[in-house]
Design a protein around this motif. Structure first.
Motif, mmCIF file in Angstrom:
data_model
loop_
_atom_site.group_PDB
_atom_site.id
_atom_site.type_symbol
_atom_site.label_atom_id
_atom_site.label_comp_id
_atom_site.label_asym_id
_atom_site.label_seq_id
_atom_site.Cartn_x
_atom_site.Cartn_y
_atom_site.Cartn_z
ATOM 1 N N LYS A 108 0.834 -1.200 0.000
ATOM 2 C CA LYS A 108 0.000 0.000 0.000
ATOM 3 C C LYS A 108 0.873 1.257 0.000
ATOM 4 N N GLU A 109 2.079 1.142 0.580
ATOM 5 C CA GLU A 109 3.007 2.284 0.585
ATOM 6 C C GLU A 109 3.440 2.623 -0.833
ATOM 7 N N LYS A 110 3.661 1.593 -1.657
ATOM 8 C CA LYS A 110 4.040 1.840 -3.049
ATOM 9 C C LYS A 110 2.890 2.495 -3.811
ATOM 10 N N LEU A 111 1.663 2.110 -3.490
ATOM 11 C CA LEU A 111 0.509 2.755 -4.111
ATOM 12 C C LEU A 111 0.478 4.241 -3.774
ATOM 13 N N SER A 112 0.717 4.537 -2.513
ATOM 14 C CA SER A 112 0.737 5.943 -2.084
ATOM 15 C C SER A 112 1.876 6.696 -2.765
ATOM 16 N N GLU A 113 3.012 6.017 -2.918
ATOM 17 C CA GLU A 113 4.168 6.648 -3.565
ATOM 18 C C GLU A 113 3.871 6.970 -5.030
ATOM 19 N N ILE A 114 3.246 6.019 -5.741
ATOM 20 C CA ILE A 114 2.886 6.239 -7.144
ATOM 21 C C ILE A 114 1.881 7.379 -7.254
ATOM 22 N N ASN A 115 0.949 7.439 -6.334
ATOM 23 C CA ASN A 115 -0.039 8.515 -6.337
ATOM 24 C C ASN A 115 0.639 9.874 -6.168
ATOM 25 N N ASP A 116 1.631 9.942 -5.276
ATOM 26 C CA ASP A 116 2.382 11.193 -5.071
ATOM 27 C C ASP A 116 3.158 11.572 -6.329
ATOM 28 N N ILE A 117 3.756 10.562 -6.978
ATOM 29 C CA ILE A 117 4.516 10.823 -8.207
ATOM 30 C C ILE A 117 3.592 11.352 -9.299
ATOM 31 N N LEU A 118 2.403 10.744 -9.417
ATOM 32 C CA LEU A 118 1.442 11.191 -10.426
ATOM 33 C C LEU A 118 1.057 12.654 -10.221
ATOM 34 N N GLN A 119 0.813 13.019 -8.981
ATOM 35 C CA GLN A 119 0.441 14.408 -8.692
ATOM 36 C C GLN A 119 1.600 15.355 -8.997
ATOM 37 N N GLU A 120 2.802 14.931 -8.637
ATOM 38 C CA GLU A 120 3.985 15.771 -8.860
ATOM 39 C C GLU A 120 4.240 16.001 -10.344
ATOM 40 N N ILE A 121 4.223 14.917 -11.123
ATOM 41 C CA ILE A 121 4.544 15.069 -12.549
ATOM 42 C C ILE A 121 3.400 15.737 -13.309
ATOM 43 N N GLU A 122 2.171 15.599 -12.814
ATOM 44 C CA GLU A 122 1.048 16.306 -13.454
ATOM 45 C C GLU A 122 1.225 17.816 -13.318
ATOM 46 N N ILE A 123 1.628 18.265 -12.124
ATOM 47 C CA ILE A 123 1.852 19.698 -11.895
ATOM 48 C C ILE A 123 2.993 20.207 -12.781
ATOM 49 N N THR A 124 4.086 19.434 -12.808
ATOM 50 C CA THR A 124 5.239 19.826 -13.637
ATOM 51 C C THR A 124 4.877 19.825 -15.116
ATOM 52 N N PHE A 125 4.121 18.808 -15.534
ATOM 53 C CA PHE A 125 3.714 18.689 -16.937
ATOM 54 C C PHE A 125 2.888 19.900 -17.377
ATOM 55 N N LYS A 126 1.933 20.306 -16.555
ATOM 56 C CA LYS A 126 1.087 21.464 -16.887
ATOM 57 C C LYS A 126 1.917 22.741 -16.953
ATOM 58 N N SER A 127 2.868 22.853 -16.026
ATOM 59 C CA SER A 127 3.715 24.043 -16.017
ATOM 60 C C SER A 127 4.570 24.123 -17.278
ATOM 61 N N LEU A 128 5.133 22.994 -17.685
ATOM 62 C CA LEU A 128 5.968 22.966 -18.887
ATOM 63 C C LEU A 128 5.136 23.208 -20.150
ATOM 64 N N LEU A 129 3.910 22.690 -20.152
ATOM 65 C CA LEU A 129 3.039 22.941 -21.298
ATOM 66 C C LEU A 129 2.715 24.418 -21.437
ATOM 67 N N GLU A 130 2.548 25.091 -20.314
ATOM 68 C CA GLU A 130 2.272 26.539 -20.351
ATOM 69 C C GLU A 130 3.439 27.313 -20.946
ATOM 70 N N GLU A 131 4.646 26.771 -20.787
ATOM 71 C CA GLU A 131 5.813 27.396 -21.430
ATOM 72 C C GLU A 131 5.894 27.024 -22.902
ATOM 73 N N LYS A 132 5.545 25.786 -23.199
ATOM 74 C CA LYS A 132 5.731 25.261 -24.551
ATOM 75 C C LYS A 132 4.697 25.781 -25.546
ATOM 76 N N LEU A 133 3.440 25.811 -25.164
ATOM 77 C CA LEU A 133 2.373 26.125 -26.119
ATOM 78 C C LEU A 133 2.497 27.506 -26.764
ATOM 79 N N PRO A 134 2.804 28.578 -26.013
ATOM 80 C CA PRO A 134 2.950 29.892 -26.677
ATOM 81 C C PRO A 134 4.086 29.905 -27.695
ATOM 82 N N ILE A 135 5.185 29.229 -27.386
ATOM 83 C CA ILE A 135 6.318 29.177 -28.322
ATOM 84 C C ILE A 135 5.909 28.436 -29.588
#
Length: 219
Positions: A108-135
């Motif tokens: 169950k700890e690994k499940l929680s870890e994957i969930n944290d990773i998903l949230q982290e990379i989703e935030i980073t992904f959206k931030s990078l897209l905001e930089e990428k799309l205007p260019i």
């Protein structure tokens, strides 16, 4: 003086007495041994069936996680503007939840870890897209302008005299050339961000492979 045992022959009554005295116990013991043998055989069959059923269930969920990784490992999914980690998280969480019931190495700890990773990379992904799309939009707009100039002002941009349209086209080309490294840098960051998830899932898959062949003792 000679001493000796009388030469006696056992008669039928002696055999009857022995059979009557020890026979029921021997028969009961034999029956008990047969029952124990049957019970041990049934236990072995049940254990083998349990192991086979467990292997089938484990292999099914192992294959699902492998298929998930294969379908999402290709970085081409990241260029899809409709892609979202939230959209794939439900399927992934379902697979890992089932795996946590079947594999000791998927806790169950690994499940929680994957969930944290998903949230982290989703935030980073959206931030990078905001930089990428205007260019990207700017580059595409300038490419369209270049195509329009070439199509409608072919004679002017190929003449030997001064051409405002030719200068305009060159400005667009220089801008695009200078922006491509910035765009590539953002795309590399998006890929690296995505690899955090894929690498973690690959580690879980390796642990699952090790457990697939490990004997399980239900008793």
């Amino acid at each position: 003086m000679n001493f000796g045992f009388p030469n006696c022959q056992p008669d039928v009554w002696d055999f009857w007495f022995i059979l009557k005295t020890f026979g029921p116990g021997c028969i009961a013991g034999f029956i008990a041994l047969m029952a124990l043998s049957v019970a041990l055989t049934q236990r072995k069959i049940a254990a083998n069936k349990y192991n086979l059923d467990l292997f089938d269930k484990r292999y099914e969920i192992y294959e699902k996680l492998n298929a998930f990784c294969d379908s999402n490992s290709n970085h081409a999914v990241l260029v899809n503007y409709n892609f979202s980690y939230n959209s794939i998280s439900h399927e992934l969480k379902y697979i890992l939840l089932r795996a946590s019931f079947l594999f000791k190495n998927v806790s169950k700890e690994k499940l929680s870890e994957i969930n944290d990773i998903l949230q982290e990379i989703e935030i980073t992904f959206k931030s990078l897209l905001e930089e990428k799309l205007p260019i990207e939009r700017d580059i595409n707009a300038r490419k369209n302008s270049i195509d329009e100039i070439k199509r409608n002002h072919h004679a002017e941009i190929n003449s030997q005299s001064y051409s405002a349209k030719r200068n305009e086209m060159r400005n667009h080309e220089n801008y695009i050339r200078n922006k491509y490294p910035e765009l590539n840098n953002i795309e590399n960051k998006i890929k690296e961000n995505h690899e955090k998830l894929i690498n973690r899932l690959s580690f879980i898959i390796i642990n699952m492979e090790n457990e697939l062949s490990a004997p399980h003792k239900p008793y």
